[in-house]
Scaffold this active site. Sequence first.
Site, mmCIF file in Angstrom:
data_model
loop_
_atom_site.group_PDB
_atom_site.id
_atom_site.type_symbol
_atom_site.label_atom_id
_atom_site.label_comp_id
_atom_site.label_asym_id
_atom_site.label_seq_id
_atom_site.Cartn_x
_atom_site.Cartn_y
_atom_site.Cartn_z
ATOM 1 C CG HIS A 16 -2.050 -0.987 1.101
ATOM 2 N ND1 HIS A 16 -2.608 -1.624 2.179
ATOM 3 C CD2 HIS A 16 -2.708 -1.442 -0.002
ATOM 4 C CE1 HIS A 16 -3.577 -2.425 1.758
ATOM 5 N NE2 HIS A 16 -3.657 -2.339 0.435
ATOM 6 C CD GLU A 68 -2.111 -3.032 8.933
ATOM 7 O OE1 GLU A 68 -1.602 -1.921 8.743
ATOM 8 O OE2 GLU A 68 -2.828 -3.610 8.108
ATOM 9 C CG HIS A 78 0.016 -3.898 5.042
ATOM 10 N ND1 HIS A 78 -0.860 -3.475 4.078
ATOM 11 C CD2 HIS A 78 0.397 -5.146 4.661
ATOM 12 C CE1 HIS A 78 -1.010 -4.408 3.167
ATOM 13 N NE2 HIS A 78 -0.257 -5.448 3.490
ATOM 14 N NE ARG A 126 -6.466 0.319 0.488
ATOM 15 C CZ ARG A 126 -6.418 -0.313 1.638
ATOM 16 N NH1 ARG A 126 -5.862 0.229 2.689
ATOM 17 N NH2 ARG A 126 -6.927 -1.525 1.753
ATOM 18 C CD GLU A 151 -0.412 0.735 4.431
ATOM 19 O OE1 GLU A 151 0.322 -0.264 4.576
ATOM 20 O OE2 GLU A 151 -1.651 0.635 4.304
#
Lengths: 93, 310
Positions: free
Chosen positions: B70, B271, B197, B128, B73
Amino acid sequence: KEDFVGHQVLRISAADEAQVQMVKELEDLEHLQLDFWRGPAQPGSPIDVRVPFPSIQAVKVFLEAHGLRYTIMIEDVQSLLDDEQEQMLASRS
Amino acid sequence: WARSTNTFNYATYHTLEEIYDFMDLLAAEHPQLVSKLQIGSSYEGRPIYVLKFSTGGNNRPAIWIDTGIHSREWVTQASGVWFAKKITQDYGQDPAFTAILDNMDIFLEIVTNPDGFAFTHSKNRMWRKTRSLTSGSTCIGVDPNRNWDAGFGKAGASSNPCSETYHGKFANSEVEVKSIVDFVKDHRNIKAFISIHSYSQLLLYPFGYKRESPADKDELDQVAKSAVEALTSLYGTKFKYGSIITTIYPASGGTIDWTYNQGIKYSFTFELRDTGRYGFLLPASQIIPTAQETWLALLTIMEHTLNHPY
């Protein structure tokens, strides 16, 4: 470059499943051009959404009308982006 | 421009060109350890590179790490750069890490979505998805973390090309995804697959497209717990862990569901940090702390993979 002046990121707290559903309804309103950074999941999990300037009033009215609590996580997205660009330029020089 | 990876500034965000130059520098400085592979080309024709870290052998068991699927990020691509340097620094110095690289190869894809990443630098910082066109729609891009052939098109992905979670016309429609799929299938000996991510501070394992627990749930849960403890030990950053569907929400067509279904037992997705509540706009001052703490979690997963062959 895309301009994010006046865009805010709101952090929404959904207390129960009904409120999570309420935010999902908000997510479906395409004309508001919302950008969910952290989507609606379970009650108690924060929901973060970037709201373009023209939609801020409508979104806040929606949240308040449905008793959804929120805080402003980022007051102005563009000012953070400007800081980021400045920092990148400074590190190059 | 940095002339060496020692003078490269790891505490700032970089453009695609700067990151690609960094890869060349690193490979040139460590020719016995690092090589740069091109596994494909993006929709807009940019090369898709993977750094291979290997101390020899032939098709050794391997660990895959990717960052930045993405594009917005940014802390993930920045962490990937830091990991690459860290690998070259710690090999031969840190006994636990040296044992890993003496027996396994590491593949690191720092910019998994180069078109999207370039677009975040040139036009829209909040982009994204990929940049592929969808016939019949004016909207651009597919969410590459909904485009894998694992519950493709089920709950937690959108069929609307204008949505941020648009799954694409068919599984693997995105060349950025297909390139990894082909690489993994050709390699046949990848034992751990870690997709990174940001943000929201989670370490997740399969599944996202179904409620059923993976066969290795207990072991994955234990590894995740240990990895999170290691991560938290450095700066106290709090992470949650668990399966994708129970910890966040249903998400079909995701990367690690596909890798797990391919038989890669140690499939995890991170994440990274949101400390300070900046979301995708994490200040550059947090890049190195984020990478440092994440590295401890990665080490835990890599060590477990080395010590539990299957």
